[in-house]
Design an enzyme around this catalytic site. Sequence first.
Site, mmCIF file in Angstrom:
data_model
loop_
_atom_site.group_PDB
_atom_site.id
_atom_site.type_symbol
_atom_site.label_atom_id
_atom_site.label_comp_id
_atom_site.label_asym_id
_atom_site.label_seq_id
_atom_site.Cartn_x
_atom_site.Cartn_y
_atom_site.Cartn_z
ATOM 1 C CB THR A 1 25.707 103.575 20.323
ATOM 2 O OG1 THR A 1 26.559 104.159 19.315
ATOM 3 C CG2 THR A 1 25.969 102.085 20.669
ATOM 4 C CG ASP B 1 32.752 103.117 22.574
ATOM 5 O OD1 ASP B 1 32.242 103.888 21.415
ATOM 6 O OD2 ASP B 1 31.859 102.814 23.555
ATOM 7 C CB THR C 1 25.797 105.035 23.771
ATOM 8 O OG1 THR C 1 25.630 105.767 22.831
ATOM 9 C CG2 THR C 1 25.119 105.637 25.213
ATOM 10 N N GLY C 2 28.564 106.811 23.114
ATOM 11 C CA GLY C 2 29.069 108.122 23.394
ATOM 12 C C GLY C 2 30.419 108.177 22.356
#
Length: 354
Positions: free
Chosen positions: A193, A224, A244-245
Amino acid sequence: MNRSFLIAGALLMSLSATAQTKPEWTLVIHGGAGVMERDKMTPEREAAVRKALDASLEAGSQVLAKGGSALDAVEAAVKVLEDDPNFNAGRGAVFTYEGTNELDASIMEGTTRKAGAVAGVTRTRNPISLARKVMEDSPHVMLAGKGADQFSAEKGLEQVDPSYFATEERRRQLETLKAKKTSWFDVDRKFGTVGAVAMDKAGHVAAATSTGGITGKRWGRIGDSPVIGAGTYADDRACAVSATGAGEYFIRVGVAHEICTSMRLARRAEHVECPDQAKEEFAQCWRRPELDAETATDIATVVMDEVKELGGSGGVIFVTPDGAGGWSFNTPGMYRGKVSADGEKVVAIYNDEG
């Protein structure tokens, strides 16, 4: 003398003193976090990523240096990364289980907290620009799927054939996932991302995030990145954040909003002793504490620790209205960069850099 005038005057004096200490503008970007280790990165790949991050910083900083808005800067910075196949956004996005590319993005500005987001986009070359169109040219915050594609075409944004987004490396990752019946994380080992946050010369902040999601996603899964408050948030009273994740965890914690709320409380105005010129009857003087980069990082890390406790991993970037910018991540590496009007440009990948 009018009491409200005294209070306002004293507040302005304290704020103007604070403003002199901050940089004119700040920009921070990311291209994903995850298992990014030197012994697992080819020199060619590392060079390409660093070059792209540098180009993104250049695009955003040129806007800010000329007096442009934080909103324009984050859009410009993210578009560079969307166009680069090394990242999981735009061209280079991962494949769904069905072998398609479905793109998500969001953008937000801190003055009025207007925001726009899109999910499941399939034909817009730069989804971040579509998210901005939703914010500025529609009464809505989020559009998804066919409706988002239709809105994009009606607004005249550049359309591409869906094959534009596909790369052989992303296709290989999907085939590996299916063949080995493994998970998306075991295939990717990183979150590609992309995102940007900025503070402009007027002291306003903005944030933008764009992604292709996760390899093999099914059933219209949305993470998300397009969720305001989870992957993106901006508030002039506090900060701007892009994440990001592992999206499901970031949504559950409300990471971006949680960080901004904590920073807003830390910057809450407090009473101070009035300067001599304001020491008249009923005068009240206020100061809004600055957040330096170290304190802001500590606040972001507390929230990221909560994500980790739940089982999630990833990272965030942030910038405050004081111009303090930085990041926090709980993975071995994070593609990231930072530059300000009076600071050295930083481009980093591994956790022992920057």
